[in-house]
Design a protein around this motif. Structure first.
Motif: not given
Length: 166
Positions: A91-92, A87-88
């Motif tokens: 973004t990274w 999920n992250i």
């Protein structure tokens, strides 16, 4: 009937005059070695010669060691203590690509190059992975560089493609 011929030098001068009206230029007259004659050189508004270069000048190629250092520092800073989370990860990936892009763009040695930053982030499960890219470009001037970051939970591959602007 008399036949008139156009003087080639006057035609070229008129063409250059028309072109220089379209682009803000200034003419400088540096002294020529070995004589008192002066030579006209067209310069654009940024004091660069008003002609296009076909190859980067010696020492002005894309700074691969600097870019490799930028990619390595950013990936280490962003991912060193992270564990993979799908999920992250998006973004990274975006943050790494944006920061690498900004730092390369602000580097003064990359004036005549356009670049593309591609980042791939995945979960480290012990299996192998193949990362492949294909481009069509000028091998003498254009280049690419990749850097890999890995920890126990994830891996990240960052690639920068650079093309010289003629």
């Amino acid at each position: 009937m008399a036949e008139t011929k156009a003087n080639p030098s006057s035609v070229k001068t008129n063409d250059i005059a028309k072109q220089s009206d379209m682009v803000k230029t200034q003419t400088i007259k540096p002294p020529v070695q070995g004589g008192g004659d002066e030579m006209d050189i067209e310069m654009d508004a940024s004091n660069q010669p008003a002609f296009s270069m076909m190859r980067p000048a010696f020492g002005e190629s894309f700074p691969l060691p600097i870019v490799k250092s930028i990619m390595n520092n950013i990936m280490t800073e962003k991912l060193k203590d992270k564990t993979y989370d799908k999920n992250i990860a998006k973004t990274w990936t975006r943050e790494i690509a944006d920061e690498v892009n900004q730092q390369i763009a602000t580097n003064s040695k990359v004036k005549r190059y356009k670049h593309v930053v591609q980042v791939m982030l995945g979960q480290e499960l012990g299996a192998g992975a193949t990362y492949l890219s294909r481009c069509c470009w000028d091998c003498d001037c254009d280049t690419s560089i990749s850097e890999v970051f890995s920890n126990t939970s994830l891996f990240c591959v960052c690639t920068v493609y650079a093309t010289f602007q003629y």
